[in-house]
Write a protein that holds these residues in place. Structure first.
Motif, mmCIF file in Angstrom:
data_model
loop_
_atom_site.group_PDB
_atom_site.id
_atom_site.type_symbol
_atom_site.label_atom_id
_atom_site.label_comp_id
_atom_site.label_asym_id
_atom_site.label_seq_id
_atom_site.Cartn_x
_atom_site.Cartn_y
_atom_site.Cartn_z
ATOM 1 N N ALA A 100 0.845 -1.200 0.000
ATOM 2 C CA ALA A 100 0.000 0.000 0.000
ATOM 3 C C ALA A 100 0.874 1.241 0.000
ATOM 4 O O ALA A 100 1.908 1.304 0.669
ATOM 5 N N SER A 101 0.475 2.230 -0.755
ATOM 6 C CA SER A 101 1.247 3.461 -0.841
ATOM 7 C C SER A 101 1.053 4.290 0.429
ATOM 8 O O SER A 101 0.120 4.083 1.202
ATOM 9 N N PHE A 102 1.917 5.247 0.593
ATOM 10 C CA PHE A 102 1.853 6.167 1.728
ATOM 11 C C PHE A 102 0.525 6.925 1.727
ATOM 12 O O PHE A 102 -0.128 7.082 2.766
ATOM 13 N N LEU A 103 0.068 7.362 0.538
ATOM 14 C CA LEU A 103 -1.177 8.114 0.464
ATOM 15 C C LEU A 103 -2.392 7.217 0.719
ATOM 16 O O LEU A 103 -3.384 7.664 1.300
ATOM 17 N N HIS A 104 -2.331 5.973 0.283
ATOM 18 C CA HIS A 104 -3.432 5.043 0.551
ATOM 19 C C HIS A 104 -3.586 4.844 2.060
ATOM 20 O O HIS A 104 -4.707 4.883 2.588
ATOM 21 N N ARG A 105 -2.471 4.632 2.742
ATOM 22 C CA ARG A 105 -2.531 4.416 4.189
ATOM 23 C C ARG A 105 -3.034 5.649 4.914
ATOM 24 O O ARG A 105 -3.856 5.558 5.828
ATOM 25 N N SER A 106 -2.564 6.831 4.499
ATOM 26 C CA SER A 106 -2.995 8.060 5.175
ATOM 27 C C SER A 106 -4.472 8.340 4.905
ATOM 28 O O SER A 106 -5.198 8.832 5.779
ATOM 29 N N TYR A 107 -4.933 8.010 3.691
ATOM 30 C CA TYR A 107 -6.361 8.190 3.365
ATOM 31 C C TYR A 107 -7.223 7.311 4.256
ATOM 32 O O TYR A 107 -8.204 7.765 4.850
ATOM 33 N N GLN A 108 -6.854 6.030 4.357
ATOM 34 C CA GLN A 108 -7.631 5.103 5.173
ATOM 35 C C GLN A 108 -7.586 5.495 6.650
ATOM 36 O O GLN A 108 -8.587 5.411 7.363
ATOM 37 N N GLN A 109 -6.425 5.934 7.103
ATOM 38 C CA GLN A 109 -6.275 6.318 8.511
ATOM 39 C C GLN A 109 -7.128 7.541 8.847
ATOM 40 O O GLN A 109 -7.641 7.673 9.961
ATOM 41 N N PHE B 191 -12.322 -3.245 -9.036
ATOM 42 C CA PHE B 191 -11.687 -2.004 -9.485
ATOM 43 C C PHE B 191 -12.574 -0.814 -9.145
ATOM 44 O O PHE B 191 -13.801 -0.911 -9.182
ATOM 45 N N GLY B 192 -11.961 0.308 -8.814
ATOM 46 C CA GLY B 192 -12.750 1.505 -8.549
ATOM 47 C C GLY B 192 -11.971 2.520 -7.748
ATOM 48 O O GLY B 192 -10.771 2.359 -7.481
ATOM 49 N N ILE B 193 -12.652 3.577 -7.388
ATOM 50 C CA ILE B 193 -12.041 4.644 -6.592
ATOM 51 C C ILE B 193 -12.858 4.832 -5.318
ATOM 52 O O ILE B 193 -14.008 4.421 -5.231
ATOM 53 N N MET C 200 -8.304 10.751 -8.166
ATOM 54 C CA MET C 200 -8.710 9.681 -9.076
ATOM 55 C C MET C 200 -7.505 8.991 -9.710
ATOM 56 O O MET C 200 -7.403 7.759 -9.686
ATOM 57 N N VAL C 201 -6.568 9.774 -10.271
ATOM 58 C CA VAL C 201 -5.452 9.141 -10.984
ATOM 59 C C VAL C 201 -4.507 8.430 -10.016
ATOM 60 O O VAL C 201 -3.882 7.431 -10.381
ATOM 61 N N ARG C 202 -4.419 8.924 -8.773
ATOM 62 C CA ARG C 202 -3.602 8.216 -7.785
ATOM 63 C C ARG C 202 -4.125 6.805 -7.565
ATOM 64 O O ARG C 202 -3.370 5.829 -7.554
ATOM 65 N N GLN C 203 -5.448 6.671 -7.432
ATOM 66 C CA GLN C 203 -6.036 5.350 -7.205
ATOM 67 C C GLN C 203 -5.981 4.484 -8.461
ATOM 68 O O GLN C 203 -5.812 3.270 -8.368
ATOM 69 N N TYR C 204 -6.114 5.110 -9.618
ATOM 70 C CA TYR C 204 -5.969 4.345 -10.870
ATOM 71 C C TYR C 204 -4.551 3.780 -10.967
ATOM 72 O O TYR C 204 -4.358 2.613 -11.313
ATOM 73 N N TRP C 205 -3.562 4.619 -10.678
ATOM 74 C CA TRP C 205 -2.160 4.169 -10.782
ATOM 75 C C TRP C 205 -1.890 3.037 -9.797
ATOM 76 O O TRP C 205 -1.211 2.067 -10.137
ATOM 77 N N GLU C 206 -2.417 3.156 -8.579
ATOM 78 C CA GLU C 206 -2.193 2.119 -7.575
ATOM 79 C C GLU C 206 -2.807 0.781 -7.978
ATOM 80 O O GLU C 206 -2.420 -0.259 -7.445
ATOM 81 N N GLN C 207 -3.754 0.805 -8.901
ATOM 82 C CA GLN C 207 -4.397 -0.427 -9.357
ATOM 83 C C GLN C 207 -3.866 -0.892 -10.717
ATOM 84 O O GLN C 207 -4.512 -1.668 -11.401
ATOM 85 N N GLY C 208 -2.674 -0.394 -11.075
ATOM 86 C CA GLY C 208 -1.984 -0.928 -12.245
ATOM 87 C C GLY C 208 -2.215 -0.195 -13.548
ATOM 88 O O GLY C 208 -1.776 -0.656 -14.608
ATOM 89 N N THR C 209 -2.870 0.950 -13.513
ATOM 90 C CA THR C 209 -3.175 1.696 -14.735
ATOM 91 C C THR C 209 -1.964 2.489 -15.203
ATOM 92 O O THR C 209 -1.224 3.047 -14.396
#
Length: 833
Positions: free
Chosen positions: A90-99, A409-411, A458-467
């Motif tokens: 998980a990326s740093f931004l993904h973890r901070s978003y969830q937290q 898949f999604g955001i 949006m593009v951050r989450q797309y990139w994290e899912q392999g886009t």
């Protein structure tokens, strides 16, 4: 010593016996069909859609035989969001978003429907005949096979009518869902504990006259059981003022105040009792005659006579079915002080429906007992009132909370009511269901409405899912995110192209990692050189096109043979001036067919020593095919007559190359305000080609704009981009309120969608920092969501110059560590409050 306490076991009083063939069987021989109900998401239905839902319920109820009970039970349970922290890599931004959303409270909604076939005698019983008061439960009327078969047929027809409505979905519950298993609680256990938490432990029930308690939960019950408590007029929907404007209305169901808008643990029970309508009306006829004869002695009798006659006139004039109904709100809390506030809140909610709040302290126990799934036959008849099907159904809730898309898949967006993260697929699932035919997106929002913030998210989450994401920007909106990705991948990804005097933008159009030059690569090189060679108003001759094509193909063949030669524009220029000139002499190509000297002279500025020798001779061996996050920042060169056309061709070549060669991999090209410059520079055909064909290559094109005039006056956007973008995303349009009719017409928006869009940011929670966004799919599915992120994400996405400078300045001091800079600034801001 003898025990004199009034205590009994739940087993001895429990009114249900078994579940057979999908039906709950009570000890009094009632049979019940149990359903889960899926309703439209809140704030997404229009007035006419509420009418359709109401009509579907009415048609379905009319199919049921006499002495049936329709019991709709809506659960609203307070829960807290559990962050998804177990994701690998998980990326740093993904973890901070969830937290950021950790423990965020929200109200979860579950809706159930129970259709019970009871008997005439059971439906006439009062509270003192409840099974709670009986020692032994023995049925007095037996259900024969033929009646059971007719009931099963009616239930199947009921289910089919509701599912065909397109708005309400009924799903039959199986034995495990109702009764539970060894590992999981069923619906009955949940009701008897008023909890969906899977503890598997029942709690004591205290059914007192003054207080009813389940474990530590103390109940309060408000009932609508008398026509005197009801409003004079009801309807399927009502206007929700907080999200309405003078130009649009936001609609909710009539009973929404006691639904999701009531923010406490509660249950809303809705009962319809299908009696023999003709028998009811005959009884009222007799009562009317009695009241008439007694009306001279009492004004109350005269008034009652008038009410009964109005009821009979309505029934006979419009062929209405006479039924009984009851509605109650059951709320609970562990804390006595909180329960007092909840009582006030429930009373206020009922008052918003123009009902008279009646706190019931007499029949709480019997009403709770009758609310057990499958035990509606135990309902005390004195708590119901006579009405017709149509007005009674107006008291049914008709919306649920935002639901996660059942797609991998999604955001993540936020529920606009509570702020809970919602998993939203606006690409794959809508395509699969036929809601949209392409994944392209068109984003419109004025300056300051949060467009770049949304697109970063949006593009951050797309990139994290392999886009593979390619961004064309004119304002450094994605610099922070790009630097974070570069740091995470240790420089292998996160490529940022921008132009400065010290570090001008540079490419090498001839370089590939594998030295594979497919037809798309060759064509892009030819287009690039042709753009440098000829002006827009100077089309090449056929002979010149052939000569250029031969030159490119021969140079590529030369590269394949001589692997020591580093491909670049300088090498191509030298090859043409030396090797290709000899070939032209041998072929005796005339100067008027292909003027080699003119060709070399025009291209000389891009050769070593020329004014633009850096542009096409980058010494960075960089093949953008394998890079998944690329940003072209073209603000400094968008008006440059030489550089801009070259850069745009390279951008298009990079993405088209990804389209053609990356099979089965998702791609996205997002063009911010730069699309205006691209369209102006004769690159309109590229945009038209991309927007129409990208869907065939598992890709999507996203166009972002902020000016209404850009849409209205640009045929490229109007005809190609909008028509080929099935996903439309609009942000706060209040700046365009007076011109919104034009936007509505241009985008083909319905009046319902207009109301949703104009409700954006009308009732934001001041305790949370977010902006709302409307997402429409294919003209049929739409909703408003909130873009809310944590402080770390905010610092990565922000386009505020001062905040961005602070992050980049600290990152520079930390040796380019943008993530470290964001962490430090975020920690300082949090500690300072």
């Amino acid at each position: 010593m003898r025990n004199t306490a009034k205590i009994t076991t739940l087993e001895s009083k429990f009114p249900l016996m078994a579940m057979e063939d999908g039906f709950l069987i009570s000890k009094e021989a009632d049979i019940t069909a149990c359903f889960k109900v899926t309703l439209p998401e809140i704030f997404t239905a229009a007035s006419d859609e509420y009418i359709i839902i109401h009509s579907a319920w009415q048609k379905a109820v009319m199919t049921l035989p006499e002495y049936c009970i329709v019991h709709k039970q809506d659960w609203f349970i307070s829960e807290k969001y559990k962050p998804e922290m177990d994701k690998e890599d998980a990326s740093f931004l993904h973890r901070s978003y969830q937290q950021h959303f950790n423990e965020r409270p929200f109200l979860n909604h579950h809706c159930y429907l129970f259709i019970t076939q009871s008997s005439k005698e059971r439906m006439r019983r009062q509270s003192n005949f409840s099974s709670l008061c009986k020692g032994v439960l023995i049925p007095k009327e037996k259900m024969n096979r033929e009646s059971a078969y007719r009931f099963a047929e009616a239930v199947a027809q009921f289910e089919r009518i509701m599912n065909d409505s397109g708005f309400v979905m009924l799903t039959r519950m199986n034995e495990e869902e109702v009764l539970g298993t060894e590992d999981k609680k069923g619906l009955l256990s949940e009701y008897l504990t008023l909890s969906t938490v899977n503890t598997g432990t029942l709690e004591d029930l205290c059914l007192g006259a003054e207080e009813m308690r389940i474990g530590n939960k103390r109940l309060c019950l408000h009932t609508l059981s008398d026509t005197d408590d009801l409003p004079s007029k009801v309807g399927p929907a009502s206007v929700y003022d907080k999200l309405s404007t003078d130009r649009s209305d936001c609609m909710l169901s009539f009973a929404s105040p006691v639904g999701l808008l009531l923010s406490c643990d509660h249950m809303y029970n809705q009962y319809l009792f299908i009696d023999n309508s003709e028998e009811n009306l005959r009884k009222f006829e007799r009562s009317a005659k009695n009241m008439h004869s007694l009306s001279r002695y009492s004004r109350a009798n005269q008034i009652n006579k008038e009410w009964i006659e109005r009821y009979l006139n309505e029934a006979h004039s419009f062929s209405l079915t006479s039924i009984r109904a009851h509605f109650n709100v059951m709320a609970w809390s562990d804390e006595p002080a909180e329960l007092k506030q909840i009582k006030n809140d429930v009373g206020s909610a009922l008052a918003l429906m123009e009902c008279k709040p009646r706190h019931n302290t007499v029949d709480t126990a019997t009403l709770y007992w009758a609310g057990i799934p499958g035990n509606a036959g135990d309902f005390p008849s004195e708590e119901s009132f006579y009405t017709f099907i149509e007005p009674a159904l107006c008291f049914f809730t008709a919306e649920t909370n935002y639901q996660d898309s059942p797609s991998p898949f999604g955001i993540k967006m936020s529920d606009r009511l509570t702020g809970k993260p919602v998993h939203l697929d606006i690409s794959d699932l809508p395509m699969k269901r036929g809601i949209i035919t392409n994944r392209n997106k068109f984003i419109l929002g004025p300056s300051g409405s949060g467009k770049s913030f949304l697109t970063n998210h949006m593009v951050r989450q797309y990139w994290e899912q392999g886009t593979h994401v390619l961004l064309v920007d004119t304002g450094n909106s994605y610099q922070g995110l790009c630097e974070l990705i570069k740091g995470k991948t240790k420089g292998k990804d996160g490529i940022y192209f921008t132009y400065t005097e010290e570090n001008p933008i540079a490419f090498n159009p001839f370089y590939t990692d594998d030295r594979v030059f497919d037809i798309e690569k060759k064509e892009s090189i030819k287009t690039l050189i042709l753009t440098l060679w000829k002006r827009d108003d100077e089309p090449p001759t056929r002979a010149e096109e052939v000569a250029l094509s031969n030159a490119v193909n021969l140079y590529i063949e030369f590269l394949k043979k001589d692997t020591s030669h580093q491909p670049c524009f300088n090498g191509f220029y030298q090859f043409v001036s030396e090797e290709y000139s000899k070939i032209l002499e041998e072929k005796r190509v005339r100067e008027k067919d292909f003027d080699l000297a003119n060709f070399l002279n025009v291209l000389e500025p891009y050769y070593k020593g020329g004014e633009y020798d850096y542009l096409l001779n980058s010494d960075k061996q960089l093949d953008l095919l394998s890079k998944r996050f690329i940003v072209f920042e073209i603000d400094a060169i968008k008006d440059h007559r030489i550089l801009f056309p070259v850069v745009t061709i390279i951008i298009m070549e990079v993405f088209i190359n990804k389209m053609r060669r990356l099979k089965g991999i998702r791609k996205m090209i997002l063009i911010e305000e730069a699309w205006k410059a691209i369209a102006r520079e004769g690159m309109a055909e590229y945009l038209k080609y991309l927007v129409k064909t990208v869907r065939k290559f598992f890709g999507e094109m996203v166009i972002v704009t902020q000016e209404v005039d850009d849409i209205i006056h640009s045929p490229i956007v109007k005809e190609s981009i909008i028509n080929n973008s099935d996903c439309k995303i609009l942000l706060d349009q209040r700046k365009y309120m007076n011109r919104f009719d034009e936007i509505q017409s241009m985008l083909g928006l319905t009046d319902k969608q207009r109301g949703e869009i104009l409700s954006i940011n009308q009732n934001n929670d001041p305790r949370r920092l977010y902006k709302e966004v409307w997402i429409g799919l294919g003209g049929t599915h739409s909703a408003v969501y909130a873009t809310e992120v944590g402080l770390e994400c905010y610092l990565a996405y922000t386009t505020e110059e001062a905040e961005k400078h602070e992050v980049m300045q600290l990152a520079s001091e930390l040796g380019g560590d943008v993530e470290g800079a964001i962490k430090r600034i975020a920690a300082e801001k949090k500690s300072s409050g």
